[in-house]
Design an enzyme around this catalytic site. Structure first.
Site, PDB file in Angstrom:
ATOM      1  N   ALA A  66       0.868  -1.175   0.000  1.00 53.29           N
ATOM      2  CA  ALA A  66       0.000   0.000   0.000  1.00 53.29           C
ATOM      3  C   ALA A  66       0.907   1.228   0.000  1.00 53.29           C
ATOM      4  CB  ALA A  66      -0.872  -0.017   1.247  1.00 53.29           C
ATOM      5  N   GLY A 112       0.419  -4.929   0.891  1.00 56.73           N
ATOM      6  CA  GLY A 112      -0.768  -4.939   0.036  1.00 56.73           C
ATOM      7  C   GLY A 112      -0.518  -5.634  -1.300  1.00 56.73           C
ATOM      8  N   GLU A 115      -0.906  -9.191  -0.533  1.00 57.57           N
ATOM      9  CA  GLU A 115      -2.347  -9.370  -0.240  1.00 57.57           C
ATOM     10  C   GLU A 115      -3.164  -9.387  -1.538  1.00 57.57           C
ATOM     11  OE1 GLU A 115      -2.151  -6.173   2.699  1.00 57.57           O
ATOM     12  OE2 GLU A 115      -3.098  -7.529   4.138  1.00 57.57           O
ATOM     13  N   GLU A 135       4.396  -5.294   7.381  1.00 55.74           N
ATOM     14  CA  GLU A 135       3.653  -4.246   8.093  1.00 55.74           C
ATOM     15  C   GLU A 135       4.123  -4.008   9.525  1.00 55.74           C
ATOM     16  OE1 GLU A 135       2.313  -6.375   5.986  1.00 55.74           O
ATOM     17  OE2 GLU A 135       0.809  -5.359   4.771  1.00 55.74           O
TER      18      GLU A 135
HETATM   19  N1  COA Z   1       4.619   3.081  -0.601  1.00 52.41           N
HETATM   20  C1  COA Z   1       5.010   4.225  -1.150  1.00 52.41           C
HETATM   21  N2  COA Z   1       6.119   4.346  -1.906  1.00 52.41           N
HETATM   22  C2  COA Z   1       6.845   3.242  -2.070  1.00 52.41           C
HETATM   23  C3  COA Z   1       6.498   1.993  -1.513  1.00 52.41           C
HETATM   24  C4  COA Z   1       5.316   1.949  -0.739  1.00 52.41           C
HETATM   25  N3  COA Z   1       4.878   0.814  -0.185  1.00 52.41           N
HETATM   26  N4  COA Z   1       7.440   1.080  -1.844  1.00 52.41           N
HETATM   27  C5  COA Z   1       8.346   1.739  -2.600  1.00 52.41           C
HETATM   28  N5  COA Z   1       7.988   3.033  -2.743  1.00 52.41           N
HETATM   29  C6  COA Z   1       8.696   4.078  -3.468  1.00 52.41           C
HETATM   30  C7  COA Z   1       9.911   4.580  -2.701  1.00 52.41           C
HETATM   31  O1  COA Z   1       9.515   5.556  -1.744  1.00 52.41           O
HETATM   32  C8  COA Z   1      10.731   5.164  -3.819  1.00 52.41           C
HETATM   33  O2  COA Z   1      10.180   6.401  -4.202  1.00 52.41           O
HETATM   34  P1  COA Z   1      11.142   7.699  -4.440  1.00 52.41           P
HETATM   35  O3  COA Z   1      12.042   7.272  -5.569  1.00 52.41           O
HETATM   36  O4  COA Z   1      10.192   8.786  -4.794  1.00 52.41           O
HETATM   37  O5  COA Z   1      11.871   7.902  -3.160  1.00 52.41           O
HETATM   38  C9  COA Z   1      10.477   4.213  -4.974  1.00 52.41           C
HETATM   39  O6  COA Z   1       9.246   3.554  -4.664  1.00 52.41           O
HETATM   40  C10 COA Z   1      11.547   3.154  -5.152  1.00 52.41           C
HETATM   41  O7  COA Z   1      11.707   2.463  -3.916  1.00 52.41           O
HETATM   42  P2  COA Z   1      13.123   2.268  -3.176  1.00 52.41           P
HETATM   43  O8  COA Z   1      12.843   2.036  -1.723  1.00 52.41           O
HETATM   44  O9  COA Z   1      14.037   3.383  -3.524  1.00 52.41           O
HETATM   45  O10 COA Z   1      13.635   0.927  -3.877  1.00 52.41           O
HETATM   46  P3  COA Z   1      14.655  -0.130  -3.277  1.00 52.41           P
HETATM   47  O11 COA Z   1      15.018  -1.020  -4.399  1.00 52.41           O
HETATM   48  O12 COA Z   1      15.752   0.543  -2.543  1.00 52.41           O
HETATM   49  O13 COA Z   1      13.816  -0.962  -2.183  1.00 52.41           O
HETATM   50  C11 COA Z   1      11.876  -2.126  -1.361  1.00 52.41           C
HETATM   51  C12 COA Z   1      12.745  -1.763  -2.587  1.00 52.41           C
HETATM   52  C13 COA Z   1      10.646  -2.850  -1.873  1.00 52.41           C
HETATM   53  C14 COA Z   1      12.662  -3.055  -0.426  1.00 52.41           C
HETATM   54  C15 COA Z   1      11.483  -0.853  -0.598  1.00 52.41           C
HETATM   55  O14 COA Z   1      10.926   0.062  -1.539  1.00 52.41           O
HETATM   56  C16 COA Z   1      10.460  -1.045   0.479  1.00 52.41           C
HETATM   57  O15 COA Z   1      10.796  -1.552   1.549  1.00 52.41           O
HETATM   58  N6  COA Z   1       9.226  -0.589   0.252  1.00 52.41           N
HETATM   59  C17 COA Z   1       8.165  -0.641   1.251  1.00 52.41           C
HETATM   60  C18 COA Z   1       7.656  -2.045   1.437  1.00 52.41           C
HETATM   61  C19 COA Z   1       6.599  -2.084   2.511  1.00 52.41           C
HETATM   62  O16 COA Z   1       6.846  -1.875   3.676  1.00 52.41           O
HETATM   63  N7  COA Z   1       5.372  -2.370   2.076  1.00 52.41           N
HETATM   64  C20 COA Z   1       4.256  -2.530   2.984  1.00 52.41           C
HETATM   65  C21 COA Z   1       3.451  -1.294   3.036  1.00 52.41           C
HETATM   66  S1  COA Z   1       2.089  -1.500   4.166  1.00 52.41           S
END
Ligand code: COA
Length: 260
Positions: A66, A112, A115, A135
Site C-alpha cells: 500500500a 498490500g 495481499e 507491516e
Molecule cells: N509506498 C510508497 N512508496 C513506495 C512503496 C510503498 N509501499 N514502496 C516503494 N515506494 C517508493 C519509494 O519511496 C521510492 O520512491 P522515491 O524514488 O520517490 O523515493 C520508490 O518507490 C523506489 O523504492 P526504493 O525504496 O528506492 O527501492 P529499493 O530497491 O531501494 O527498495 C523495497 C525496494 C521494496 C525493499 C522498498 O521500496 C520497500 O521496503 N518498500 C516498502 C515495502 C513495505 O513496507 N510495504 C508494505 C506497506 S504497508
C-alpha cells in the site's frame, strides 16, 4: 475505459491488467485501488474475457505494498476505514469474481502487494520475486486480508513467522510453501500464465465460476461449503454449458461451450 495507474490489454480471451506506477514500485494508492476495482469489474462482466492476469510493470516489482505516503498520518477511525474500504473494493472483490484471476508475481510483492496476489485465485512467480508482509516493521498489521489469507495458503506457523519477522521469502521458498504454484524466468512469466489460461479457457466458464464460489465457501464464516457445493452442483444441471459438455462427451467430440 482509460486509466491513469493501470494498463489493460485484451487478447484471445485473456485480459492482462498491469499496475503501472513503476517509479513507486507499483505501490497501491487509493486511486489505483479504485481503478483496479473498475477494471476487474468490467472484465468480469465481459463474457469475452475468460481469464484475468494481474501483474506489475517494470522488472522490479509486482506491488511493493500500500502507498505508505497516503496513510502515514491517519487516525484510528481512518485506519479502520482504509482497511475496510480496501478489502471491500478490491481484495474481497477480486477473490469472489467468477472469472479466474491469476497473479503473475514479477518482483517484490510486499504488504498490500502480496495481499493482492493472495486475493487472486492462484499465483505464478518469476524467479526474482520476493514476497512478504512487512507491516509490523511499520508499526501496523496487514489490513487487506493478509492475516487471513496467508495462513490459509501456507499454514498458521509459517504465516506467523512471516508476519512477525516482517521478512521476505524468495520465489522458491514461496513455491515450497505453496504460496505460488509455479516459478519461472521473468521472460517466461506471462507466457506461462497465458498457457495455463489457455487450459482454463477450454472448460465451461459457468462451471468455473460455480467452482470458485464453492471453493471460497470453505473460507467464509458461518457458511457450509459442502452445502454451497451441493447447490452449485445442482445449478450446473440447468446450464447450456452442462448440456454441451455432456453431449460432446457422449458424441466423442470437443465441447464448444456457449458460456451460459
Ligand atoms: N509506498 C510508497 N512508496 C513506495 C512503496 C510503498 N509501499 N514502496 C516503494 N515506494 C517508493 C519509494 O519511496 C521510492 O520512491 P522515491 O524514488 O520517490 O523515493 C520508490 O518507490 C523506489 O523504492 P526504493 O525504496 O528506492 O527501492 P529499493 O530497491 O531501494 O527498495 C523495497 C525496494 C521494496 C525493499 C522498498 O521500496 C520497500 O521496503 N518498500 C516498502 C515495502 C513495505 O513496507 N510495504 C508494505 C506497506 S504497508
Amino acid at each position: 475505459m482509460s486509466y491513469k495507474n493501470i494498463l489493460t490489454d485484451f487478447r484471445d480471451g485473456i485480459c492482462t491488467i498491469t499496475i503501472n506506477r513503476p517509479d513507486k514500485l507499483n505501490a497501491l494508492n487509493q486511486e489505483t485501488i479504485n481503478e483496479l476495482h473498475d477494471a476487474f469489474e468490467a472484465e468480469n462482466n465481459d463474457p469475452d474475457t475468460k481469464v484475468i492476469v494481474i501483474t506489475g510493470s517494470g522488472e522490479k516489482a509486482f506491488v511493493a505494498g500500500a502507498d505508505i505516503s497516503e496513510f502515514a498520518d491517519f487516525s484510528v477511525p481512518e485506519g479502520e476505514q482504509l482497511a475496510a474500504n480496501g478489502q471491500n473494493v478490491l481484495f474481497d472483490f477480486v477473490e469472489n469474481l467468477s472469472t479466474p484471476v491469476i497473479a503473475a508475481v514479477n518482483g517484490f510483492a510486499l504488504g498490500g502487494g502480496l495481499e493482492l496476489a493472495m486475493s487472486a485465485h492462484f499465483r505464478v512467480a518469476s524467479d526474482n520475486a520476493r514476497m512478504g508482509l512487512p507491516e509490523v516493521s511499520l508499526g501496523v498489521i496487514p489490513g487487506y486480508g493478509g492475516t487471513q489469507r496467508l495462513p490459509q495458503l501456507v499454514g498458521k506457523g509459517r504465516a506467523m513467522e512471516m508476519v512477525m519477522t516482517a521478512g521476505m521469502i524468495d520465489a522458491n521458498q514461496a513455491l515450497n510453501y505453496g504460496l505460488v504454484n509455479h516459478v519461472t524466468s521473468q521472460e517466461e512469466l506471462l507466457p506461462l500464465c497465458y498457457k495455463i489460461a489457455g487450459k482454463i479457457m477450454r472448460n465451461s466458464s459457468v462451471a468455473i465460476g460455480a467452482a470458485i464460489k464453492a471453493v471460497n465457501a470453505n473460507y467464509k464464516d458461518g457458511v457450509n461449503g459442502f452445502d454451497v457445493e451441493i447447490k452449485e452442483f445442482g445449478n450446473c444441471f440447468g446450464t447450456e454449458d452442462f448440456k454441451e459438455g455432456t453431449s460432446a462427451f457422449l458424441e466423442k467430440r470437443k465441447a464448444d461451450f456457449p458460456g451460459k
